[in-house]
Design a protein around this motif. Structure first.
Motif, PDB file in Angstrom:
ATOM      1  N   SER A 246       0.590  -0.799  -0.158  1.00  0.00           N
ATOM      2  CA  SER A 246      -0.269  -0.203  -0.232  1.00  0.00           C
ATOM      3  C   SER A 246       0.798   1.181  -0.099  1.00  0.00           C
ATOM      4  CB  SER A 246      -0.710  -0.127   1.377  1.00  0.00           C
ATOM      5  OG  SER A 246      -1.886   0.766   1.304  1.00  0.00           O
TER       6      SER A 246
ATOM      7  N   GLU B 229       2.217   1.912  -3.540  1.00  0.00           N
ATOM      8  CA  GLU B 229       1.623   2.447  -4.076  1.00  0.00           C
ATOM      9  C   GLU B 229       1.365   3.783  -3.934  1.00  0.00           C
ATOM     10  OE1 GLU B 229      -0.316   1.495  -6.979  1.00  0.00           O
ATOM     11  OE2 GLU B 229       1.549  -0.628  -6.524  1.00  0.00           O
TER      12      GLU B 229
ATOM     13  N   ARG C  90      -2.839   8.588  -8.834  1.00  0.00           N
ATOM     14  CA  ARG C  90      -1.665   7.920  -8.982  1.00  0.00           C
ATOM     15  C   ARG C  90      -2.003   7.170 -10.297  1.00  0.00           C
ATOM     16  NH1 ARG C  90      -4.323   6.415  -4.062  1.00  0.00           N
ATOM     17  NH2 ARG C  90      -6.332   5.060  -5.238  1.00  0.00           N
TER      18      ARG C  90
END
Length: 319
Positions: free
Chosen positions: A165, A168, A251
């Motif tokens: 996580s 990212e 992202r």
């Protein structure tokens, strides 16, 4: 309000998931030319089962320092202090607690900050790793003594999920990783290997001779975060600041499958004259991160995970 603080802190009981209520302290700075009430610094504490709470020495040092200019939020995870419930072995509940505090501060009519800076110490780095992608308005992450070598225990074998996580987290947002060269639970080798997998716009600070607890060295942590904020322009300009785009769009803007390249670590002193944190340099201990990754694992954890965890029960009283 304690005389040690330069801002007012209010006790708040914040609802979380599963019927949990969290004990928190919400700080608001006095009005001045440097005050940024549109920014909130959320600070998370070490492992509650071993004595970690919102009164930890590092947590309090960060709140004192940044509460002069920003809104601050520190809180006890579930099962700690006056927070109800029990801690969760895998860390899912604690991640929900962080999100609950973020929503509370974001939605309070008298606060409503636009930007959030997340600061995690020790175990507190883990919920931040899990929740950072869900916090809209997050402008950066600072981790202190990331417990890399014992994450497998603290998360019941789910450490890969939390680190994935964090990997990212958008490259466009700054990340700070601070650790002492004599950390009791994480070797410099394991720390370096973890940081090497993180996306760009990262800065690493290895402080020579300091252990996991930062006793008497809290100001070193504060100075490192303060200079990182300044050099990396972590806080958006007061006049020109606009709402950040959704994290999802950030992202999506990342280069697909781009290889992770490790930037050299710099000393805190070098930040004063550096054009930006990402330039090449050397860590305070005089080692590049490539060298750190290849360092011999001499931490208690590297020698014996079980012994280190057992010893921690008697040494973590100050967390």
């Amino acid at each position: 309000m304690s005389s040690l603080y330069h801002h007012a802190e209010q006790v708040a009981m914040i609802p979380s998931t599963d019927g949990i209520t969290l004990e928190a302290r919400i700080g608001t700075p006095s009005s001045s030319s440097t005050t940024r009430k549109d920014v909130c610094v959320i600070v998370t504490h070490p492992y509650g089962s071993l004595g970690g709470n919102l009164h930890n020495n590092v947590v309090e040092a960060v709140v004192r320092a940044f509460g002069r200019d920003f809104i601050t939020a520190r809180f006890n995870f579930r099962g700690v202090g006056q927070s109800s419930g029990r801690g969760t072995f895998g860390g899912k509940g604690e991640a929900e607690d962080l999100l609950s505090v973020w929503r509370y501060v974001r939605d309070r009519v008298d606060l409503k900050p636009r930007f959030f800076l997340l600061v995690g110490y020790s175990y507190g780095c883990i919920p931040i790793s899990s929740s950072c992608l869900e916090i809209e308005g997050c402008i950066g992450i600072a981790t202190i003594s990331f417990p890399v070598s014992v994450m497998w225990l603290l998360t019941m074998g789910n450490s890969a999920k939390y680190l994935d996580s964090l990997r990212e987290f958008p490259e466009s947002l700054p990340k700070l990783f601070i650790i002492g060269s004599k950390d009791n639970f994480t070797s410099i080798k394991n720390f370096g290997q973890m940081v090497m997998t993180m996306p760009e716009r990262r800065h690493v600070e290895v402080v020579e001779g300091v252990d996991h607890f930062w006793g008497g060295q809290e100001q070193v942590v504060v100075d490192a975060i303060r200079k990182w904020i300044r050099v990396e322009n972590v806080v958006p300009d007061k006049l020109k600041g606009v709402p950040l785009p959704p994290l999802e769009s950030l992202r999506d803007a990342r280069k697909a499958q781009s290889p992770v390249r490790l930037r050299g670590a710099q000393s805190v002193e070098a930040l004063d004259s550096a054009p930006r944190v990402g330039s090449e340099g050397s860590a305070r201990v005089g080692r590049s991160m490539d060298q750190l990754a290849g360092s011999r694992d001499t931490s208690p954890v590297g020698k014996s995970r079980g012994a280190a965890v057992a010893d921690s029960k008697s040494t973590l009283h100050n967390q």
